[in-house]
Design a protein around this motif. Structure first.
Motif, PDB file in Angstrom:
ATOM      1  N   ALA A 120     129.945  13.131 119.864  1.00 50.51           N
ATOM      2  CA  ALA A 120     131.464  12.921 119.356  1.00 50.51           C
ATOM      3  C   ALA A 120     131.584  12.219 118.131  1.00 50.51           C
ATOM      4  O   ALA A 120     131.944  11.943 117.096  1.00 50.51           O
ATOM      5  CB  ALA A 120     132.366  12.163 120.510  1.00 50.51           C
ATOM      6  N   GLY A 148     131.036  11.487 132.756  1.00 51.31           N
ATOM      7  CA  GLY A 148     131.617  11.401 131.438  1.00 51.31           C
ATOM      8  C   GLY A 148     133.089  12.513 131.018  1.00 51.31           C
ATOM      9  O   GLY A 148     133.421  12.824 129.877  1.00 51.31           O
ATOM     10  N   HIS A 149     133.567  12.762 132.163  1.00 53.80           N
ATOM     11  CA  HIS A 149     134.485  13.809 132.288  1.00 53.80           C
ATOM     12  C   HIS A 149     136.387  13.089 132.906  1.00 53.80           C
ATOM     13  O   HIS A 149     136.441  13.145 133.012  1.00 53.80           O
ATOM     14  CB  HIS A 149     134.221  15.322 132.713  1.00 53.80           C
ATOM     15  N   CYS A 180     137.059  18.223 124.398  1.00 50.72           N
ATOM     16  CA  CYS A 180     135.726  17.978 124.912  1.00 50.72           C
ATOM     17  C   CYS A 180     135.254  19.739 126.070  1.00 50.72           C
ATOM     18  O   CYS A 180     136.141  20.611 125.767  1.00 50.72           O
ATOM     19  CB  CYS A 180     136.189  17.398 126.202  1.00 50.72           C
ATOM     20  N   GLU A 197     133.286  11.993 127.633  1.00 45.22           N
ATOM     21  CA  GLU A 197     132.118  12.314 126.779  1.00 45.22           C
ATOM     22  C   GLU A 197     132.343  12.996 124.935  1.00 45.22           C
ATOM     23  O   GLU A 197     131.492  12.862 124.264  1.00 45.22           O
ATOM     24  CB  GLU A 197     131.966  14.203 127.375  1.00 45.22           C
ATOM     25  N   ALA A 198     133.737  13.142 125.068  1.00 43.46           N
ATOM     26  CA  ALA A 198     134.764  13.623 124.096  1.00 43.46           C
ATOM     27  C   ALA A 198     134.470  12.512 123.339  1.00 43.46           C
ATOM     28  O   ALA A 198     135.055  12.763 121.528  1.00 43.46           O
ATOM     29  CB  ALA A 198     135.679  14.195 124.275  1.00 43.46           C
ATOM     30  N   GLY A 244     126.094  14.885 125.473  1.00 41.58           N
ATOM     31  CA  GLY A 244     126.665  15.071 126.149  1.00 41.58           C
ATOM     32  C   GLY A 244     126.729  13.296 127.177  1.00 41.58           C
ATOM     33  O   GLY A 244     125.556  12.870 126.758  1.00 41.58           O
ATOM     34  N   SER A 256     130.156  10.178 123.214  1.00 48.08           N
ATOM     35  CA  SER A 256     128.174  11.136 123.254  1.00 48.08           C
ATOM     36  C   SER A 256     128.207  11.127 121.880  1.00 48.08           C
ATOM     37  O   SER A 256     128.956  10.910 120.933  1.00 48.08           O
ATOM     38  CB  SER A 256     128.724  12.480 123.666  1.00 48.08           C
ATOM     39  N   ASN A 273     139.169  19.574 128.902  1.00 54.49           N
ATOM     40  CA  ASN A 273     140.092  19.337 129.201  1.00 54.49           C
ATOM     41  C   ASN A 273     139.654  18.536 127.439  1.00 54.49           C
ATOM     42  O   ASN A 273     139.197  18.648 126.441  1.00 54.49           O
ATOM     43  CB  ASN A 273     139.383  18.006 129.818  1.00 54.49           C
ATOM     44  N   TYR A 274     140.766  17.166 127.651  1.00 53.89           N
ATOM     45  CA  TYR A 274     140.844  16.686 125.874  1.00 53.89           C
ATOM     46  C   TYR A 274     141.043  14.959 126.117  1.00 53.89           C
ATOM     47  O   TYR A 274     141.236  14.372 127.200  1.00 53.89           O
ATOM     48  CB  TYR A 274     142.272  16.904 125.153  1.00 53.89           C
ATOM     49  N   CYS A 314     137.857  12.740 127.321  1.00 57.13           N
ATOM     50  CA  CYS A 314     137.582  13.044 127.967  1.00 57.13           C
ATOM     51  C   CYS A 314     136.194  11.128 127.446  1.00 57.13           C
ATOM     52  O   CYS A 314     136.080  11.266 126.287  1.00 57.13           O
ATOM     53  CB  CYS A 314     136.049  13.754 128.913  1.00 57.13           C
ATOM     54  N   CYS A 347     134.273  20.762 128.154  1.00 54.02           N
ATOM     55  CA  CYS A 347     134.386  21.487 130.165  1.00 54.02           C
ATOM     56  C   CYS A 347     135.946  21.727 129.779  1.00 54.02           C
ATOM     57  O   CYS A 347     136.772  22.561 130.916  1.00 54.02           O
ATOM     58  CB  CYS A 347     135.073  20.018 131.023  1.00 54.02           C
TER      59      CYS A 347
END
Ligand code: ZN
Length: 332
Positions: free
Chosen positions: A193, A166-167, A177, A186-187, A143, A190, A181-182, A184, A179
């Motif tokens: 990803a 990250g978010h 992601c 992190e998505a 992450g 990372s 959501n879309y 982020c 979490c």
């Protein structure tokens, strides 16, 4: 002074390993001990392994040294003031009074800290951010976590969860992601990803070396595997990693716009493996996205402490706790 003869233990309590480090009050490393985190997700066996690592590192530091305090970093929400671990995903802690239990075992004050915040704090006190007043830490792994330093202190926010860099949502409707959501950071940037992107490239024949090692197994796409695939000529993997670096740069630009830091330290497994080249790509993307007045204002630095960042930050919390209330730090 008697205080200088005390030692302080900083522990990185992670989902897979425990790293305990003994320091003197000037943060000189005296000894380190590693242990595996028990896999049964049971708080009492995790505490037993943690206590054993602390005991061993105190012993390894040398005989007759008084313990001034213990700081433990934990991946999960905490009540720092009460020393309670609210919850951890894998270790079975739920509203667990870890601080009190450790203080009782070792006859010295024990403090808890969030793992990423401890890492940023370690870099601030003894690593790449030494002497900085306004800074950010960004750690890229499975992450992306972070921490914010304002006027030389960690900024925790209203409920203690500031620094979830990250978010930040960079691409609404983009990659999913963890979490919920879309798009982020992190998505998009990372290691997870990068690996998803690289596996997609492998499926269309653009990453044969990666495909031969990892097939389509995300878990096998560790930083070193991605790195080696690029070395073997996988253009698709290189593209995936470059894309992630570019997104990281967008995230850094957002942080510069909002916080105007003098420095940003970037660490974590991916960055350690890919090094300055990866960071340079992120920096150039960051500079491309900055408003004219902010270009060149933030230094972007590689983590100096690596694995020691988290235990160093945790030990700092213990040292400062002892300095703030010396009576509590005395062991009799
Ligand atoms: Zn997210």
């Amino acid at each position: 002074m008697a205080k200088d003869e005390r030692i302080y233990v900083g522990v990185d309590l992670g989902g897979t390993k425990i790293l305990a480090v003994a320091f003197d009050s000037k943060l000189k490393v005296l000894a380190t001990e590693k242990a595996k985190t028990p896999r049964e997700a049971n708080a009492s066996s995790v505490v037993a392994a943690l206590a054993e690592a602390v005991r061993r590192v105190i012993e390894a530091a040398g005989p007759g040294l008084a313990l001034g305090g213990v700081g433990v970093s934990v991946p999960g929400p905490l009540d720092r003031a009460k020393g309670i671990v609210r919850y951890t995903p894998n270790m079975g802690f739920k509203d667990y009074k870890l601080g009190q239990e450790l203080a009782g075992m070792f006859g010295a004050p024990a403090y808890l800290e969030n793992d990423v915040q401890a890492g940023v704090y370690g870099e601030l006190r003894a690593g790449a951010l030494r002497g900085k007043l306004n800074a950010v830490g960004v750690f890229v792994g499975t992450g992306i976590g972070g921490g914010i330093v304002i006027d030389g202190k960690l900024y925790r926010g209203a409920t203690g969860s500031a620094g979830e860099v990250g978010h930040m949502i960079l691409h609404e409707g983009g990659a999913a992601c963890g979490c919920g959501n879309y798009g982020c950071l992190e998505a998009l940037a990372s290691r997870t990803a990068m690996a998803k992107d690289a596996i997609g490239q492998a499926a269309t024949g653009k990453a044969p070396a990666l495909y031969s090692i990892a097939g389509s197994d995300l878990r096998k796409c560790r930083s070193s595997v991605l790195f080696d695939s690029i070395e073997s000529g996988d253009k698709g993997v290189k593209k995936a990693v470059d894309r992630a670096a570019a997104w990281l740069g967008v995230g850094l630009a957002n942080l510069v716009h909002v916080l105007n830091p003098e420095a940003i330290v970037v660490g974590g497994g991916v960055v350690t493996r890919f090094g300055q080249k990866f960071l340079d790509r992120a920096i150039s993307s960051m500079e491309d996205h900055l408003m004219p007045g902010l270009a060149g204002t933030a230094q972007v630095l590689l983590s100096e402490l690596g694995d020691l960042a988290v235990p160093t930050g945790a030990a700092c919390v213990a040292i400062e706790g002892a300095e703030a209330s010396p009576a509590k730090g005395a062991t009799r």
